[in-house]
Design a protein around this motif. Sequence first.
Motif, short mmCIF file in Angstrom:
data_model
loop_
_atom_site.label_atom_id
_atom_site.label_comp_id
_atom_site.label_asym_id
_atom_site.label_seq_id
_atom_site.Cartn_x
_atom_site.Cartn_y
_atom_site.Cartn_z
N ILE A 96 0.87 -1.19 0.00
CA ILE A 96 0.00 0.00 0.00
C ILE A 96 0.90 1.22 0.00
O ILE A 96 1.55 1.52 1.00
N ASP A 97 0.95 1.92 -1.11
CA ASP A 97 1.63 3.21 -1.15
C ASP A 97 0.61 4.26 -0.77
O ASP A 97 -0.48 4.32 -1.35
N GLY A 98 0.95 5.08 0.22
CA GLY A 98 -0.03 6.03 0.75
C GLY A 98 -0.74 5.45 1.96
O GLY A 98 -1.93 5.69 2.16
N THR A 99 0.00 4.72 2.80
CA THR A 99 -0.62 4.10 3.97
C THR A 99 -1.25 5.13 4.90
O THR A 99 -2.30 4.89 5.49
N TYR A 100 -0.61 6.29 5.02
CA TYR A 100 -1.17 7.34 5.89
C TYR A 100 -2.56 7.74 5.40
O TYR A 100 -3.50 7.89 6.20
#
Length: 274
Positions: A96-100
């Motif tokens: 997951i890129d953009g976990t935040y």
Amino acid sequence: MAASIDVEALANLLRDAAKAEILPRFRRLGDGDIRAKSEASDLVTDADEAAERMIKAEVSRLAPGSLFVGEESVAADPALLARLADVEKAVVVDPIDGTYNFASGIGAFGVMAAVVENGETVAAIIHDPLGDDWLIAEKGAGAVLKRPDGSSQRLKVADPVPLAQMIGMASTGFLPADVKPEILSNLAKVRYAMSYRCAAVEYRAFVGGFAHYLMYNKLMPWDHLPGVLIAQEAGAYASRFDGSAYRPHHTAGGLLVTPDRESWEILRREVFTI
């Protein structure tokens, strides 16, 4: 240069992992499902870990003998990164890129993978779980937006524009403290400077022709190998701040991606004076 791995099968694997492990958890994470790593804004969730486990298991069958370099795998074994410099074949994955954003319930995240052979990125995939499509590139073959129905669209970066008209994304959070104020001030010279806190989304905007620059200081392979190859195959110029080529094993040195070399030189001289 065709990759020795079935890129379409790898793309479908990212989609399957998103459907099985990521989307069912989106906006349904409990307090115990989200954990901080290096700092409060550096998060990992149960979805990241479950998706990476699924992708890793399937990659071992899809590409037997290849080195698997996942973001969460490297968190457990940092020595994996150094092997990218000369490995014969590797699959690099960001579950997951953009976990935040994902953990915050914001729909700006993606699943990314790159194929590295003999120290060179030869294939790249960025999957959008919510839009259910892929950005795909193989070295020397161009970059496309591909949909599940089989239709596709060739990707091309925007035409160059003057500095004052440039729109783009600059990740300033990891800039050195001694130059950060100057860079932030210099960004007043462009039309817009944004950050979606998600390379998958930012590279998509860039290769779709909606941005004129991307700037990153921290370089981790799962964040940038996919996007840089896709951008280059869509016509972009990409280089580290010192003008050298970006390679799979690089984790420092900054990165600036633009429609052409002239735009790169203007931004490097006028804005990103690192």
